[in-house]
Motif scaffolding. Structure first.
Motif, short mmCIF file in Angstrom:
data_model
loop_
_atom_site.label_atom_id
_atom_site.label_comp_id
_atom_site.label_asym_id
_atom_site.label_seq_id
_atom_site.Cartn_x
_atom_site.Cartn_y
_atom_site.Cartn_z
N VAL A 115 0.85 -1.20 0.00
CA VAL A 115 0.00 0.00 0.00
C VAL A 115 0.88 1.25 0.00
O VAL A 115 0.65 2.19 -0.76
CB VAL A 115 -0.94 0.01 1.22
CG1 VAL A 115 -1.75 1.30 1.26
CG2 VAL A 115 -1.87 -1.20 1.19
N GLU A 116 1.92 1.24 0.82
CA GLU A 116 2.85 2.37 0.88
C GLU A 116 3.51 2.61 -0.47
O GLU A 116 3.59 3.76 -0.94
CB GLU A 116 3.93 2.10 1.94
CG GLU A 116 3.44 2.08 3.37
CD GLU A 116 3.45 3.46 4.02
OE1 GLU A 116 3.56 4.47 3.29
OE2 GLU A 116 3.34 3.50 5.26
N ARG A 117 3.97 1.54 -1.11
CA ARG A 117 4.64 1.69 -2.41
C ARG A 117 3.68 2.20 -3.48
O ARG A 117 4.08 2.97 -4.37
CB ARG A 117 5.25 0.36 -2.85
CG ARG A 117 6.44 -0.09 -2.00
CD ARG A 117 7.27 -1.13 -2.73
NE ARG A 117 6.54 -2.36 -2.96
CZ ARG A 117 6.54 -3.39 -2.13
NH1 ARG A 117 7.20 -3.31 -0.98
NH2 ARG A 117 5.90 -4.50 -2.43
N THR A 118 2.42 1.80 -3.39
CA THR A 118 1.44 2.26 -4.37
C THR A 118 1.17 3.75 -4.19
O THR A 118 1.05 4.50 -5.17
CB THR A 118 0.12 1.46 -4.24
OG1 THR A 118 0.41 0.07 -4.27
CG2 THR A 118 -0.82 1.79 -5.39
N ILE A 119 1.06 4.19 -2.96
CA ILE A 119 0.89 5.62 -2.68
C ILE A 119 2.07 6.40 -3.26
O ILE A 119 1.90 7.43 -3.93
CB ILE A 119 0.76 5.88 -1.17
CG1 ILE A 119 -0.54 5.28 -0.64
CG2 ILE A 119 0.81 7.39 -0.87
CD1 ILE A 119 -0.67 5.33 0.88
N ASP A 120 3.30 5.92 -3.02
CA ASP A 120 4.50 6.58 -3.54
C ASP A 120 4.45 6.69 -5.06
O ASP A 120 4.81 7.72 -5.64
CB ASP A 120 5.75 5.81 -3.12
CG ASP A 120 6.05 5.92 -1.63
OD1 ASP A 120 5.54 6.87 -1.00
OD2 ASP A 120 6.76 5.04 -1.11
N ALA A 121 4.02 5.60 -5.73
CA ALA A 121 3.97 5.59 -7.19
C ALA A 121 2.94 6.58 -7.72
O ALA A 121 3.18 7.25 -8.74
CB ALA A 121 3.66 4.18 -7.69
N VAL A 122 1.80 6.69 -7.04
CA VAL A 122 0.77 7.65 -7.47
C VAL A 122 1.27 9.08 -7.30
O VAL A 122 1.07 9.93 -8.17
CB VAL A 122 -0.55 7.43 -6.69
CG1 VAL A 122 -1.54 8.56 -6.99
CG2 VAL A 122 -1.16 6.09 -7.05
N VAL A 123 1.95 9.33 -6.19
CA VAL A 123 2.51 10.67 -5.96
C VAL A 123 3.50 11.04 -7.06
O VAL A 123 3.51 12.16 -7.58
CB VAL A 123 3.20 10.73 -4.57
CG1 VAL A 123 4.00 12.03 -4.44
CG2 VAL A 123 2.17 10.63 -3.46
N SER A 199 -4.38 8.76 -19.01
CA SER A 199 -3.41 8.76 -17.92
C SER A 199 -2.37 7.66 -18.12
O SER A 199 -2.69 6.57 -18.59
CB SER A 199 -4.11 8.54 -16.57
OG SER A 199 -4.96 9.62 -16.25
N VAL A 200 -1.13 7.96 -17.75
CA VAL A 200 -0.06 6.95 -17.73
C VAL A 200 -0.16 6.22 -16.40
O VAL A 200 -0.14 6.85 -15.34
CB VAL A 200 1.32 7.61 -17.89
CG1 VAL A 200 2.42 6.57 -17.72
CG2 VAL A 200 1.42 8.30 -19.24
N VAL A 201 -0.26 4.90 -16.46
CA VAL A 201 -0.44 4.10 -15.25
C VAL A 201 0.82 3.29 -14.97
O VAL A 201 1.21 2.44 -15.77
CB VAL A 201 -1.66 3.16 -15.38
CG1 VAL A 201 -1.86 2.36 -14.10
CG2 VAL A 201 -2.93 3.96 -15.71
N ALA A 202 1.45 3.56 -13.84
CA ALA A 202 2.66 2.83 -13.46
C ALA A 202 2.28 1.50 -12.80
O ALA A 202 1.16 1.32 -12.33
CB ALA A 202 3.48 3.68 -12.49
N VAL A 203 3.24 0.58 -12.77
CA VAL A 203 3.03 -0.73 -12.15
C VAL A 203 3.94 -0.87 -10.94
O VAL A 203 5.15 -0.67 -11.03
CB VAL A 203 3.29 -1.88 -13.14
CG1 VAL A 203 3.11 -3.23 -12.44
CG2 VAL A 203 2.38 -1.77 -14.35
N VAL A 204 3.34 -1.22 -9.81
CA VAL A 204 4.06 -1.47 -8.58
C VAL A 204 4.15 -2.99 -8.39
O VAL A 204 3.14 -3.68 -8.52
CB VAL A 204 3.32 -0.83 -7.38
CG1 VAL A 204 3.98 -1.22 -6.06
CG2 VAL A 204 3.24 0.68 -7.54
N PRO A 205 5.33 -3.53 -8.08
CA PRO A 205 5.45 -4.98 -7.89
C PRO A 205 4.51 -5.47 -6.78
O PRO A 205 4.49 -4.92 -5.68
CB PRO A 205 6.92 -5.17 -7.49
CG PRO A 205 7.61 -3.98 -8.08
CD PRO A 205 6.64 -2.85 -7.97
N GLY A 206 3.73 -6.50 -7.11
CA GLY A 206 2.80 -7.07 -6.14
C GLY A 206 3.38 -8.27 -5.43
O GLY A 206 4.59 -8.43 -5.33
N SER A 207 2.50 -9.14 -4.95
CA SER A 207 2.91 -10.32 -4.22
C SER A 207 1.97 -11.48 -4.55
O SER A 207 0.76 -11.27 -4.70
CB SER A 207 2.86 -10.04 -2.71
OG SER A 207 2.93 -11.25 -1.97
#
Length: 235
Positions: A115-123, A199-207
């Motif tokens: 969740v933290e990494r996703t917030i960072d990526a959106v910012v 919008s450009v959508v980034a990908v955050v590594p999941g699990s």
């Protein structure tokens, strides 16, 4: 946070993993992230009281400092998220650059770190999803009366398997939903609406642990993952 239903059976968000409802596992993960200021849970009207009671029973209203709001959803994911987004904007103002994440409550083992990494990526990028690289070979097919026929092989390095949370800056998400509603477009997830809106959508590594509960056997798998996580923390 969007909830689904399993039809005539107990809705999967109310099924238990290690004695705790699926939904409660999700809420605990998001409330463990200090930057999360509010959690809106979109449910069917008939389930609002039940979900509100769960929030109180597990002390999530108190520990979350009243961060959890249970609101009426819609007939599908897009409608439910749209309704929750409208209420969020109406009640909080939701500035253009505020981060809004959408999570499927059928994914109970989401980790606060993701969740933290996703917030960072959106910012940083404006919009982001959690995703896993494809492991199997991906085949594009054509459906025929006699079954599927392979038409192409898609390179795995160009494929990710989408998970949640998915999110964007509030302004981008609001406009993506407004454009989809105006055009009567139904997307498969929030990213599809954001992509359509440019919008450009980034990908955050999941699990692999962040899987979706869809079949009865998934509950046993989730309990196994939960037990190994607990054991790792003790060790």
């Amino acid at each position: 946070m969007s909830l689904g239903s399993t039809g005539g059976a107990t809705p999967k968000q109310f099924l238990a993993i290690a004695g705790v409802p699926v939904l409660v596992h999700c809420l605990r993960a998001f409330l463990a992230v200090e930057r999360v200021e509010a959690v809106y849970v979109a449910v069917r009207r008939s389930e609002i009281e039940r979900v509100a009671a769960l929030v109180e029973e597990y002390g999530l209203g108190a520990s979350g400092a009243s961060k959890v709001r249970v609101v009426e959803g819609g007939e599908n994911r897009q409608q439910s998220v749209g309704n929750a987004l409208t209420q969020l904007i109406g009640e909080t103002g939701c500035a253009e650059d505020d981060v809004v994440l959408v999570h499927d409550a059928a994914r109970p083992l989401i980790e606060p770190a993701i969740v933290e990494r996703t917030i960072d990526a959106v910012v940083e990028r404006g919009a982001a999803i959690v995703g896993l690289p494809a492991v199997d070979t991906i085949k594009q097919v054509e459906r025929t009366a006699y079954g599927a026929i392979v038409t192409a092989t898609i390179p795995r390095e160009r494929i990710v398997l989408a998970q949640t949370p998915q999110g964007a800056r509030c302004g981008l998400l609001r406009r993506a939903f407004a454009e989809a509603e105006a055009d009567e477009f139904a997307g498969t997830d929030e990213a599809s609406l954001l992509e359509r809106a440019g919008s450009v959508v980034a990908v955050v590594p999941g699990s692999p642990r962040n899987f979706k509960i869809t079949q009865p056997g998934d509950l046993e798998l989730a309990e196994f993952y939960l037990q190994t996580t607990t054991a790792d923390k003790r060790g």
